[in-house]
Design an enzyme around this catalytic site. Structure first.
Site, PDB file in Angstrom:
ATOM      1  N   GLU A 193      49.032  51.575  46.431  1.00 28.86           N
ATOM      2  CA  GLU A 193      50.361  52.200  46.400  1.00 28.86           C
ATOM      3  C   GLU A 193      51.372  51.329  45.650  1.00 28.86           C
ATOM      4  OE1 GLU A 193      50.472  55.196  47.083  1.00 28.86           O
ATOM      5  OE2 GLU A 193      48.611  55.356  48.229  1.00 28.86           O
ATOM      6  N   TYR A 232      39.980  57.155  43.142  1.00 30.56           N
ATOM      7  CA  TYR A 232      39.586  57.731  44.428  1.00 30.56           C
ATOM      8  C   TYR A 232      38.072  57.657  44.661  1.00 30.56           C
ATOM      9  CZ  TYR A 232      44.042  60.123  45.514  1.00 30.56           C
ATOM     10  OH  TYR A 232      45.337  60.428  45.839  1.00 30.56           O
ATOM     11  N   GLY A 370      15.182  28.965  44.551  1.00 25.55           N
ATOM     12  CA  GLY A 370      14.709  30.242  44.046  1.00 25.55           C
ATOM     13  C   GLY A 370      14.199  30.125  42.626  1.00 25.55           C
TER      14      GLY A 370
END
Length: 487
Positions: A193, A232, A370
């Site tokens: 907003e 949105y 890793g």
């Protein structure tokens, strides 16, 4: 997201990263490629710059209509509404922001000021302010509203002779609005907003309560919450995955938009900044302290020697240090990006199998535990594979030129590998790279030279067919031609 100059559909298979060597690097370098005539999910793809301009298409700024790129000083306040029962939209049950709401709103304001040349100053509740914050609870007297979230007005919005610009209103019946410190959708709502109050529109022509818009109605493919918190639509539409979390601060396209309106903030994080673990940013959304605490952000940084530290995460990660790129961090997808014009120099992976890609700067890349893939790109880079079976990738003579050579600091003979396969691919030959005892001036000749006293191996390659090698990597440790190369 595999990118071509044709229409493509986002699918799980098109998002799967390659697992070894150059293919893994190339896949990450083209991850979420956009613009340039590409179509994604049947929609035009917009570049970062195009998206930023579209989000500011109303051309409204606090400096005036179509006055772009100029700094601005704005005031804000938290009115108490003691003498107002109804706001301009007809909502009632008005109330002042709580202390918790005020704190979170100030953090949202700060996140906009970090990336753009905007200065915010708080004034007393009774004083006139450019941006105001208020709660509502009823959409008409006696009727509680549980359907809406919030709304705001762009600068210079005139309605019935009133200037509504900068008003922002929030439905306090929503728990995330009432308690934004504990529910991150509330913080995103505040930042969203405020974006409107500064002059940003949604990335498409839609508003809550106006019909039933969906992602199918977007103007361009990147209208998702992976690229913009003004959107949105879920990041999953473009292959992202925020794991149910929401961004607290402007994302990649929001930064392009707000900097178009007010210019970039040249003083934000000008020192040596660490993002992620061991963060010194002073920003909650740029910091994490545990594997379970995820980050979603677009990095804006104005200088210094900076580091992405994702060392505490256990999932496989893909980290790209190039501007306008996306990384998969902490088990999420496409959740970290780097704004245009930003250089992040260093990256630290976690305990998973990570792919780490550098940029044109002098990078320090650390894979950690890793089986990692490291690619420094241009610049004189320092590469640390860490524990595990690591692959060090090179694709051009300029990746490690004599005089600005890369260093592999912890090579493990018989375990790690050096990937030179792209040179063969580019030459359309399976044996372009070939090892020799001495250089003869033939392109593709490679030579290993080990110094026992320093425990350093020089890997020299004559890529261009010159009298002297044009590619040199310095390697701490011994290297075996028979076992340690991918060509």
């Amino acid at each position: 997201m595999q990118s071509t100059k044709k229409a493509i559909e986002i699918t799980e298979s098109s998002l799967a990263a390659a697992t070894t060597g150059y293919d893994a690097v190339d896949d990450l370098l083209h991850y979420h490629e956009r613009g340039n005539g590409i179509q994604i999910n049947g929609k035009d793809s917009f570049s970062n710059e195009q998206a930023g301009l579209f989000i500011t298409r109303e051309n409204q700024t606090w400096n005036g209509y179509k006055v772009f790129g100029q700094p601005v000083k704005l005031t804000f306040s938290f009115p108490d509404y003691k003498f107002s029962s109804t706001n301009v939209a007809g909502d009632t049950g008005l109330s002042k922001f709580s202390a918790e709401q005020q704190q979170q709103a100030k953090l949202s304001l700060q996140s906009w000021a970090d990336v753009a040349n905007i200065t915010f100053t708080e004034v007393a509740a009774g004083q006139k302010a450019n941006i105001t914050f208020g709660n509502y609870s009823q959409d008409r007297p006696g009727h509680y509203d549980y359907g809406t979230q919030a709304y705001a007005f762009l600068p210079n919005t005139i309605w019935q002779g009133q200037d509504l610009g900068g008003q922002t209103w929030y439905n306090v019946n929503q728990s995330n609005v009432k308690h934004p410190a504990t529910e991150d959708y509330g913080r995103q709502t505040f930042t969203h907003e405020i974006g409107h109050a500064l002059g940003l529109s949604h990335p498409g022509d839609y508003n809550a309560g106006e019909g039933n818009p969906t992602y199918n109605d977007v103007t361009y493919a990147e209208d998702t919450r992976q690229f913009s918190l003004m959107s949105y639509w879920s990041e999953t539409n473009t292959g992202g995955d925020n794991g149910g979390h929401y961004a607290a601060a402007p994302l990649l396209d929001d930064i392009a938009a707000i900097q178009h309106l007010y210019g970039a903030n040249p003083s934000t994080r000008t020192g040596d900044t660490v993002y992620g673990f061991n963060s010194n940013t002073g920003r909650d959304f740029l910091s994490t302290t545990s594997n379970s605490q995820k980050v979603i952000f677009a990095a804006w940084d104005a200088g210094g020697n900076d580091t992405f530290d994702f060392s505490g995460y256990t999932a496989n990660q893909r980290i790209n240090l190039n501007e306008k790129s996306f990384s998969d961090v902490g088990g999420l997808k496409g959740n970290v990006s780097i704004a245009a014009g930003v250089t992040i120099e260093n990256a630290i992976g976690g305990s998973g199998n990570d792919v780490i890609v550098g940029n044109a700067a002098n990078n320090v890349l650390k894979g950690g535990a890793g089986n990692d893939v490291l690619f420094g790109g241009g610049g004189a880079d320092e590469l640390w594979g860490g524990a595990g079976k690591d692959i060090f990738v090179f694709s051009a003579a300029s990746d490690s030129a004599p005089g600005a050579s890369d260093w592999i600091r912890d090579f493990q003979k018989g375990i790690d590998k050096i990937d030179l396969s792209f040179f063969n691919k580019e030459a359309n030959s399976s044996d372009f790279i070939h090892f020799v005892d001495h250089f003869s001036g033939t392109a593709g000749e490679a030579l290993l030279s080990y110094n026992a006293s320093s425990n350093v191996t020089d890997l020299s390659v004559n890529i261009g067919g010159h009298q002297a090698p044009d590619f040199l990597v310095k390697i701490v440790g011994q290297v075996d031609v028979a076992t340690d190369f991918i060509v």
